[in-house]
Design a protein around this motif. Structure first.
Motif, PDB file in Angstrom:
ATOM      1  N   PRO A  22       1.006  -1.311   0.167  1.00 60.58           N
ATOM      2  CA  PRO A  22      -0.099  -0.118   0.008  1.00 60.58           C
ATOM      3  C   PRO A  22       0.606   1.373  -0.074  1.00 60.58           C
ATOM      4  N   ILE A  23       0.135   2.439  -0.441  1.00 55.22           N
ATOM      5  CA  ILE A  23       0.962   3.538  -0.156  1.00 55.22           C
ATOM      6  C   ILE A  23       1.129   4.267   1.038  1.00 55.22           C
ATOM      7  N   GLU A  24      -0.117   3.938   1.772  1.00 56.02           N
ATOM      8  CA  GLU A  24      -0.263   4.480   3.330  1.00 56.02           C
ATOM      9  C   GLU A  24      -0.566   3.272   3.986  1.00 56.02           C
TER      10      GLU A  24
ATOM     11  N   ALA B 166       0.600   6.347   7.649  1.00 52.18           N
ATOM     12  CA  ALA B 166       1.900   6.575   7.482  1.00 52.18           C
ATOM     13  C   ALA B 166       2.336   6.153   5.927  1.00 52.18           C
ATOM     14  N   VAL B 167       3.083   7.219   5.440  1.00 50.80           N
ATOM     15  CA  VAL B 167       3.407   7.010   4.017  1.00 50.80           C
ATOM     16  C   VAL B 167       4.633   5.938   3.610  1.00 50.80           C
ATOM     17  N   LEU B 168       4.585   5.132   3.162  1.00 53.44           N
ATOM     18  CA  LEU B 168       5.448   4.096   2.641  1.00 53.44           C
ATOM     19  C   LEU B 168       6.262   4.338   1.636  1.00 53.44           C
TER      20      LEU B 168
ATOM     21  N   GLY C  53      11.180  -1.072   3.807  1.00 52.25           N
ATOM     22  CA  GLY C  53      10.254   0.031   3.743  1.00 52.25           C
ATOM     23  C   GLY C  53      10.789   1.095   4.540  1.00 52.25           C
ATOM     24  N   LEU C  54      10.639   2.286   4.063  1.00 55.37           N
ATOM     25  CA  LEU C  54      10.917   3.481   4.696  1.00 55.37           C
ATOM     26  C   LEU C  54       9.538   4.354   4.985  1.00 55.37           C
ATOM     27  N   TYR C  55       9.100   4.298   6.186  1.00 56.55           N
ATOM     28  CA  TYR C  55       7.907   4.939   6.504  1.00 56.55           C
ATOM     29  C   TYR C  55       8.149   6.233   7.376  1.00 56.55           C
ATOM     30  N   CYS C  56       7.217   7.240   6.614  1.00 61.34           N
ATOM     31  CA  CYS C  56       7.080   8.697   7.449  1.00 61.34           C
ATOM     32  C   CYS C  56       5.863   8.547   8.037  1.00 61.34           C
ATOM     33  N   LEU C  57       5.858   8.703   9.562  1.00 59.03           N
ATOM     34  CA  LEU C  57       4.834   8.316  10.366  1.00 59.03           C
ATOM     35  C   LEU C  57       4.005   9.591  10.255  1.00 59.03           C
ATOM     36  N   GLU C  58       3.561  10.285   9.093  1.00 61.91           N
ATOM     37  CA  GLU C  58       2.609  11.303   8.864  1.00 61.91           C
ATOM     38  C   GLU C  58       1.840  11.139   7.530  1.00 61.91           C
ATOM     39  N   PRO C  59       0.735  11.757   7.490  1.00 61.67           N
ATOM     40  CA  PRO C  59      -0.163  11.265   6.177  1.00 61.67           C
ATOM     41  C   PRO C  59       0.387  12.056   5.085  1.00 61.67           C
TER      42      PRO C  59
ATOM     43  N   GLU D  72      10.431  14.723  -1.975  1.00 58.38           N
ATOM     44  CA  GLU D  72      11.488  14.204  -2.921  1.00 58.38           C
ATOM     45  C   GLU D  72      12.835  13.841  -1.908  1.00 58.38           C
ATOM     46  N   ALA D  73      12.808  14.331  -0.663  1.00 55.11           N
ATOM     47  CA  ALA D  73      13.889  14.000   0.090  1.00 55.11           C
ATOM     48  C   ALA D  73      13.654  12.383   0.741  1.00 55.11           C
ATOM     49  N   LEU D  74      12.327  11.977   0.549  1.00 53.47           N
ATOM     50  CA  LEU D  74      12.124  10.676   1.132  1.00 53.47           C
ATOM     51  C   LEU D  74      12.419   9.749   0.071  1.00 53.47           C
TER      52      LEU D  74
END
Length: 528
Positions: free
Chosen positions: A202-204, A213-215, A228-234, A244-246
């Motif tokens: 999934p994307i989130e 969390a964004v994947l 997977g690199l998860y950003c724990l924000e919508p 871009e950085a992620l």
């Protein structure tokens, strides 16, 4: 990014914000500028564009219809250019724009729309240059971090220098490789890993109360998703620069994952070779000593042998290799030098142990509990070998493996040593694999040949019969055949093997032949 605020801030353009009440839209990104004098420009204006007009449409349509059309198209705002013919804004235009929440900007007489276009192009160019410069600098920093061995944690540290976002890196096996700005629970890490194993991922992902969390996928050498690199924000809260950085960090993490895969493959090969050397006996003792020393295990001091294995994994994909990391981490926590290798059915650990056998048993009990807690295997059992020296490890390893296999088939206990469990399997374990194989083929070879030629299943029938303690009716039910059919099959087995299941001595031969087959060399090994 290009915004109304940045254009207004340029004094050479002579822009004035008329709808000063609408402050928030002034800072939103403008996709580009669109000049129009059409009465209804909505079919041609794209969402997010800033509309430029001199009001030539006033002779054809009222301001309310024009403003409604611009708003309907999703425009970012309206720039009305004053001219000698229209030196002031049309009456009511500001109120109309305000009611549609459409920013209205006045352009003074004498400034052409081309000046706005040139200014917008300059701003866009500056933004692109800044993004490119940031990407290059970030790439240099990420490459430096990885080259210095900082790993996934080093990658997140670089991102932390640009953003305060909470970040988490998890692999497909549920191991937390790094995190920053957050302390995820074991269940959140498990959910993050489970998402990576979905097709497609999934994307989130909702991580238990943290919200979506964004994947960002991290691929290994074969192009498969390994982490997977998860950003724990919508996703909607992330700025374009953050995204871009992620994405760039995820690409660099792919390099780290590929490197680790190569390292693990090399370690696995050497670990497998070392296990084979130990099992080959005294003739390889010299090389065993050298290899153990290379793994940081002192070969001239007492060594303990533990063999761990999962019993009933709640996750069907859980393999012994999945618990190797947890076993190695437990030894590391206690500061004990260890060589650890994952086989096809178990995990072998050879460690420095200068304490008593009773203390080794207590350590094994704690190890089983910890591994069972960290890895979803349901239950982990551990066979304990004798404390031995590097030159005579074979017997200790064989005994520990046999004990481990026996424990897997029993409801209790979870740990045991050779002295605690004495069965015929212990004696079989002390025999060479070739001896066991020859005995099995000598007794059962004729059955296997017959099964292959006639497409029968006599060996399975024999296994089922003995597994049900020779009970005819129960065995027939398990095989879904009539008892007379079972008797005919057993008679054929007697004819082929020369052994009758009605005689205890012959039954023992048949049973030992079935269980004597060696398990084969360890596969998929790794070392710590």
């Amino acid at each position: 990014m290009l915004t109304i605020s940045r254009l207004v801030a340029d004094p050479a353009l002579g822009l004035r914000v008329v709808t000063s009440e609408l402050t928030e839209p002034l800072g939103e990104e403008i996709h580009w500028l669109h000049t129009t004098e059409l009465a209804d420009p909505s079919p041609y204006v794209r969402s997010g564009e800033l509309v430029l007009t001199n009001g030539l449409w006033l002779s054809h349509v009222s301001p309310d219809r024009f403003v409604a059309a611009v708003a309907r198209a999703g425009a970012a705002g309206l720039v009305f250019g004053l001219t000698a013919q229209t030196p002031t804004l049309p009456e009511g235009l500001a109120a109309l724009c305000l009611s549609h929440r459409l920013p209205l900007i006045e352009l003074c007489v004498g400034v052409p729309f081309a000046a706005l276009t040139r200014a917008a192009a300059r701003i866009q160019n500056e933004v692109l240059q800044a993004e490119l410069t940031a990407t290059v600098h970030r790439g240099d920093a990420l490459a430096t971090a990885l080259s210095r061995g900082s790993g996934a944690a080093g990658v997140l540290e670089i991102l932390r220098g640009e953003t305060e976002l909470p970040l988490l890196v998890v692999d497909r096996k549920g191991r937390r490789l790094a995190s920053i700005g957050c302390e995820p629970t074991d269940e959140q890490v498990r959910l993050a890993a489970a998402a990576l194993n979905r097709t497609p991922p999934p994307i989130e992902v909702d991580l238990l109360g943290r919200g979506p969390a964004v994947l960002y996928l991290v691929e290994g050498a074969m192009g498969e998703v390994d982490a997977g690199l998860y950003c724990l924000e919508p996703a909607e809260t992330l700025a374009a620069a953050d995204r871009e950085a992620l994405a760039q960090a995820a690409r660099f993490l792919s390099l780290e994952v590929t490197k680790q895969q190569a390292v693990h493959a090399i370690e696995a090969r050497f670990a497998a070779e070392l296990l084979e050397m130990i099992l080959s006996g005294p003739r390889s003792s010299g090389e065993v000593i050298r290899r153990l020393r290379a793994y940081g295990v002192p070969p001239d001091r007492p060594l303990g042998v533990l063999v761990s294995a999962p019993v009933a994994a709640s996750d069907p994909d859980t393999l012994p290799g999945d618990i190797t990391h947890a076993v190695g981490a437990f030894f590391a926590t206690h500061g004990i030098p260890v060589f650890t290798a994952a086989g096809s059915r178990d995990v072998v650990s050879i460690c420095l142990w200068e304490r008593s056998a009773e203390e080794l048993a207590r350590f094994a009990r704690d190890l089983a509990a910890e591994v069972g807690r960290r890895v979803p295997t349901g239950r982990v059992v551990i066979g304990i070998g004798d404390i031995a020296t590097a030159g005579v490890l074979r017997e200790s390893l064989v005994r520990a493996r046999e004990v481990c296999q026996i424990l897997r088939a029993q409801p209790a206990p979870d740990i045991a040593a050779f002295a605690d469990i004495a069965t015929f399997r212990m004696l079989l374990g002390l025999l060479d694999n070739q001896v066991r194989q020859r005995f099995s083929e000598q007794v059962l070879g004729a059955i296997r040949d017959h099964d292959a030629r006639a497409h029968t299943d006599l060996e399975h029938t024999l296994r089922t019969f003995l597994a049900h303690d020779g009970q005819w009716a129960v065995t027939a039910t398990a095989l879904h055949v009539h008892v007379n059919t079972l008797r005919n099959r057993m008679a054929r087995i007697t004819e082929l093997t020369g052994r009758n299941v009605n005689r205890l001595e012959d039954t023992i031969d048949l049973y030992l032949a079935l269980v004597a087959e060696p398990s084969g060399p360890a596969t998929g090994t790794s070392a710590h």
